[in-house]
Motif scaffolding. Structure first.
Motif, PDB file in Angstrom:
ATOM      1  N   ASP A 154      -9.542  -1.182  13.328  1.00 36.54           N
ATOM      2  CA  ASP A 154     -10.674  -0.258  13.281  1.00 36.54           C
ATOM      3  C   ASP A 154     -10.335   1.050  12.596  1.00 36.54           C
ATOM      4  O   ASP A 154     -11.173   1.944  12.500  1.00 36.54           O
ATOM      5  N   ALA A 155      -9.103   1.196  12.106  1.00 32.78           N
ATOM      6  CA  ALA A 155      -8.692   2.447  11.477  1.00 32.78           C
ATOM      7  C   ALA A 155      -7.650   2.174  10.402  1.00 32.78           C
ATOM      8  O   ALA A 155      -6.844   1.240  10.518  1.00 32.78           O
ATOM      9  N   ALA A 156      -7.663   3.022   9.369  1.00 32.41           N
ATOM     10  CA  ALA A 156      -6.739   2.837   8.251  1.00 32.41           C
ATOM     11  C   ALA A 156      -5.284   2.935   8.690  1.00 32.41           C
ATOM     12  O   ALA A 156      -4.433   2.163   8.233  1.00 32.41           O
ATOM     13  N   GLY A 157      -5.001   3.892   9.569  1.00 26.81           N
ATOM     14  CA  GLY A 157      -3.621   4.071  10.008  1.00 26.81           C
ATOM     15  C   GLY A 157      -3.041   2.814  10.643  1.00 26.81           C
ATOM     16  O   GLY A 157      -1.875   2.460  10.405  1.00 26.81           O
ATOM     17  N   LYS A 158      -3.845   2.124  11.443  1.00 29.90           N
ATOM     18  CA  LYS A 158      -3.383   0.894  12.092  1.00 29.90           C
ATOM     19  C   LYS A 158      -3.159  -0.215  11.066  1.00 29.90           C
ATOM     20  O   LYS A 158      -2.228  -1.012  11.184  1.00 29.90           O
ATOM     21  N   SER A 159      -4.035  -0.252  10.059  1.00 27.50           N
ATOM     22  CA  SER A 159      -3.906  -1.252   9.011  1.00 27.50           C
ATOM     23  C   SER A 159      -2.627  -1.026   8.208  1.00 27.50           C
ATOM     24  O   SER A 159      -1.904  -1.975   7.876  1.00 27.50           O
ATOM     25  N   VAL A 160      -2.330   0.231   7.921  1.00 27.70           N
ATOM     26  CA  VAL A 160      -1.101   0.576   7.207  1.00 27.70           C
ATOM     27  C   VAL A 160       0.120   0.192   8.033  1.00 27.70           C
ATOM     28  O   VAL A 160       1.094  -0.377   7.515  1.00 27.70           O
ATOM     29  N   GLU A 161       0.075   0.500   9.312  1.00 26.02           N
ATOM     30  CA  GLU A 161       1.203   0.185  10.189  1.00 26.02           C
ATOM     31  C   GLU A 161       1.490  -1.313  10.223  1.00 26.02           C
ATOM     32  O   GLU A 161       2.650  -1.733  10.263  1.00 26.02           O
ATOM     33  N   ALA A 162       0.435  -2.124  10.196  1.00 26.34           N
ATOM     34  CA  ALA A 162       0.612  -3.576  10.247  1.00 26.34           C
ATOM     35  C   ALA A 162       1.372  -4.082   9.031  1.00 26.34           C
ATOM     36  O   ALA A 162       2.268  -4.930   9.142  1.00 26.34           O
ATOM     37  N   VAL A 163       1.041  -3.564   7.843  1.00 20.96           N
ATOM     38  CA  VAL A 163       1.740  -3.993   6.632  1.00 20.96           C
ATOM     39  C   VAL A 163       3.150  -3.402   6.592  1.00 20.96           C
ATOM     40  O   VAL A 163       4.109  -4.099   6.243  1.00 20.96           O
ATOM     41  N   THR A 164       3.284  -2.162   6.986  1.00 23.68           N
ATOM     42  CA  THR A 164       4.606  -1.528   7.018  1.00 23.68           C
ATOM     43  C   THR A 164       5.553  -2.290   7.930  1.00 23.68           C
ATOM     44  O   THR A 164       6.738  -2.484   7.609  1.00 23.68           O
ATOM     45  N   ALA A 165       5.043  -2.751   9.073  1.00 20.58           N
ATOM     46  CA  ALA A 165       5.859  -3.496  10.041  1.00 20.58           C
ATOM     47  C   ALA A 165       5.937  -4.986   9.716  1.00 20.58           C
ATOM     48  O   ALA A 165       6.510  -5.751  10.485  1.00 20.58           O
ATOM     49  N   GLU A 166       5.327  -5.384   8.595  1.00 20.50           N
ATOM     50  CA  GLU A 166       5.305  -6.777   8.146  1.00 20.50           C
ATOM     51  C   GLU A 166       4.624  -7.711   9.152  1.00 20.50           C
ATOM     52  O   GLU A 166       4.964  -8.885   9.275  1.00 20.50           O
ATOM     53  N   GLN A 167       3.647  -7.154   9.855  1.00 14.68           N
ATOM     54  CA  GLN A 167       2.776  -7.970  10.692  1.00 14.68           C
ATOM     55  C   GLN A 167       1.592  -8.476   9.879  1.00 14.68           C
ATOM     56  O   GLN A 167       0.759  -9.229  10.374  1.00 14.68           O
ATOM     57  N   ALA A 168       1.515  -8.028   8.631  1.00 11.91           N
ATOM     58  CA  ALA A 168       0.538  -8.515   7.657  1.00 11.91           C
ATOM     59  C   ALA A 168       1.242  -8.529   6.303  1.00 11.91           C
ATOM     60  O   ALA A 168       2.195  -7.784   6.073  1.00 11.91           O
ATOM     61  N   ASP A 169       0.749  -9.402   5.408  1.00 11.36           N
ATOM     62  CA  ASP A 169       1.423  -9.613   4.127  1.00 11.36           C
ATOM     63  C   ASP A 169       0.796  -8.812   2.994  1.00 11.36           C
ATOM     64  O   ASP A 169       1.478  -8.468   2.029  1.00 11.36           O
ATOM     65  N   ILE A 170      -0.490  -8.558   3.087  1.00 15.77           N
ATOM     66  CA  ILE A 170      -1.183  -7.720   2.117  1.00 15.77           C
ATOM     67  C   ILE A 170      -2.161  -6.822   2.864  1.00 15.77           C
ATOM     68  O   ILE A 170      -2.516  -7.100   4.020  1.00 15.77           O
ATOM     69  N   GLY A 171      -2.577  -5.755   2.210  1.00 16.69           N
ATOM     70  CA  GLY A 171      -3.575  -4.880   2.810  1.00 16.69           C
ATOM     71  C   GLY A 171      -4.339  -4.159   1.728  1.00 16.69           C
ATOM     72  O   GLY A 171      -4.046  -4.294   0.531  1.00 16.69           O
ATOM     73  N   PHE A 172      -5.308  -3.376   2.157  1.00 18.62           N
ATOM     74  CA  PHE A 172      -6.221  -2.680   1.250  1.00 18.62           C
ATOM     75  C   PHE A 172      -6.246  -1.212   1.655  1.00 18.62           C
ATOM     76  O   PHE A 172      -6.781  -0.870   2.703  1.00 18.62           O
ATOM     77  N   PHE A 173      -5.656  -0.368   0.812  1.00 17.50           N
ATOM     78  CA  PHE A 173      -5.410   1.017   1.210  1.00 17.50           C
ATOM     79  C   PHE A 173      -5.728   1.990   0.099  1.00 17.50           C
ATOM     80  O   PHE A 173      -5.685   1.649  -1.083  1.00 17.50           O
ATOM     81  N   ALA A 174      -5.982   3.230   0.494  1.00 14.79           N
ATOM     82  CA  ALA A 174      -5.995   4.318  -0.477  1.00 14.79           C
ATOM     83  C   ALA A 174      -4.548   4.632  -0.844  1.00 14.79           C
ATOM     84  O   ALA A 174      -3.675   4.728   0.019  1.00 14.79           O
ATOM     85  N   ILE A 175      -4.307   4.775  -2.136  1.00  7.48           N
ATOM     86  CA  ILE A 175      -2.964   5.091  -2.598  1.00  7.48           C
ATOM     87  C   ILE A 175      -2.571   6.475  -2.108  1.00  7.48           C
ATOM     88  O   ILE A 175      -3.311   7.438  -2.259  1.00  7.48           O
ATOM     89  N   ASP A 176      -1.390   6.574  -1.504  1.00  7.07           N
ATOM     90  CA  ASP A 176      -0.885   7.844  -1.003  1.00  7.07           C
ATOM     91  C   ASP A 176       0.635   7.803  -1.038  1.00  7.07           C
ATOM     92  O   ASP A 176       1.233   6.780  -0.678  1.00  7.07           O
ATOM     93  N   PRO A 177       1.285   8.883  -1.467  1.00  6.35           N
ATOM     94  CA  PRO A 177       2.743   8.861  -1.575  1.00  6.35           C
ATOM     95  C   PRO A 177       3.458   8.612  -0.254  1.00  6.35           C
ATOM     96  O   PRO A 177       4.528   7.980  -0.235  1.00  6.35           O
ATOM     97  N   LEU A 178       2.897   9.076   0.857  1.00  9.12           N
ATOM     98  CA  LEU A 178       3.538   8.839   2.150  1.00  9.12           C
ATOM     99  C   LEU A 178       3.525   7.349   2.482  1.00  9.12           C
ATOM    100  O   LEU A 178       4.535   6.779   2.906  1.00  9.12           O
ATOM    101  N   ARG A 179       2.396   6.699   2.268  1.00  5.60           N
ATOM    102  CA  ARG A 179       2.300   5.262   2.514  1.00  5.60           C
ATOM    103  C   ARG A 179       3.191   4.484   1.557  1.00  5.60           C
ATOM    104  O   ARG A 179       3.701   3.409   1.876  1.00  5.60           O
ATOM    105  N   GLY A 180       3.384   5.034   0.347  1.00  7.18           N
ATOM    106  CA  GLY A 180       4.164   4.351  -0.676  1.00  7.18           C
ATOM    107  C   GLY A 180       5.638   4.236  -0.365  1.00  7.18           C
ATOM    108  O   GLY A 180       6.372   3.542  -1.080  1.00  7.18           O
ATOM    109  N   GLN A 181       6.101   4.872   0.689  1.00 11.63           N
ATOM    110  CA  GLN A 181       7.501   4.736   1.079  1.00 11.63           C
ATOM    111  C   GLN A 181       7.813   3.318   1.546  1.00 11.63           C
ATOM    112  O   GLN A 181       8.948   2.858   1.425  1.00 11.63           O
TER     113      GLN A 181
END
Length: 247
Positions: free
Chosen positions: A63-90
């Motif tokens: 229900d929120a972008a932050g949770k979606s980002v966390e799922a891909v970062t933690a490899e609980q998901a393989d792809i995602g749909f995000f706004a490009i941001d340098p912090l997320r790009g780490q």
């Protein structure tokens, strides 16, 4: 496009393509109130990529972008749909953007604020969705105003109302819908930022996998797939990002 077995395995370590879907951005994904089915532009792209890989797709919905980002970062998901941001790009390797989305400010009719440039002043409280691209951007850019965070982007205006905040910030379409729902609100003219919405995969999947995902996005911009998806889902206020020129 011929995709090697190694690349397919890189994207599907569990045997399916797990696509992280963020319902916090109504331009890209939503849940049908009657059927409960999740759909939208990002869902269409996820299924198209799964078809290209020849694998089943599992939607991992948040229900929120932050949770979606966390799922891909933690490899609980393989792809995602995000706004490009340098912090997320780490931790996430992004494609080029496929859609451009405007970020806007909303205030009460009685507010003295008349333009975007007036928002960043001492004593102004700005409500934004926690972990959203707008949160990340405004955290960097606002020097004097105070940022307050709603739990999700769709909850921004209700939080803005209940906390008597001065400004609500987020997706223009969401704010416009809330302004129609709640009397006495108006949007400031123009936009304070443009979101570059892209697909992404964990950096650990490697450069070859990232290149395949990038090529997929470019082809689906070029072919008209993204434009047709925006039209099919009746999305206004978002535009297809320009395709990169072929080498």
């Amino acid at each position: 496009m011929s995709i090697s077995t190694d690349i397919i395995q890189a994207f599907t370590p569990t045997g399916v393509l797990r696509a992280s879907i963020n319902l916090g951005n109504p331009i890209l994904a939503n849940r049908n109130a009657q059927t409960g089915e999740v759909g939208g532009v990002s869902v269409d792209l996820a299924r198209a990529f799964g078809a290209q890989l020849g694998v089943p797709v599992e939607l991992v919905v948040f229900d929120a972008a932050g949770k979606s980002v966390e799922a891909v970062t933690a490899e609980q998901a393989d792809i995602g749909f995000f706004a490009i941001d340098p912090l997320r790009g780490q931790h996430i390797r992004f494609t080029a953007p496929y859609v451009l989305i405007e970020g806007a400010y909303l205030v009460r009719n009685a507010s003295p604020l008349q333009n975007n440039e007036q928002v960043d002043q001492a004593g102004t409280r700005v409500t934004v969705g926690k972990g959203s691209a707008y949160d990340l951007y405004l955290t960097r850019e606002l020097k004097q105003a105070t940022i307050e965070r709603a739990p999700t982007s769709p909850a921004v205006v209700d939080t803005f109302i209940t906390t008597s905040s001065d400004v609500a910030a987020g997706v223009r379409q969401q704010l416009e819908a809330d302004a129609q729902r709640i009397p006495g609100l108006r949007l400031l003219p123009g936009r304070f930022m443009v979101i570059q919405q892209a697909m992404g995969t964990p950096t650990s999947r490697g450069e070859a996998a990232a290149a395949v995902l990038h090529a997929f996005v470019e082809e689906h911009k070029r072919s008209g797939f993204v434009a047709e998806a925006l039209k099919r889902h009746h999305i206004e206020g978002a535009s297809v990002a320009p395709a990169e020129s072929r080498a």
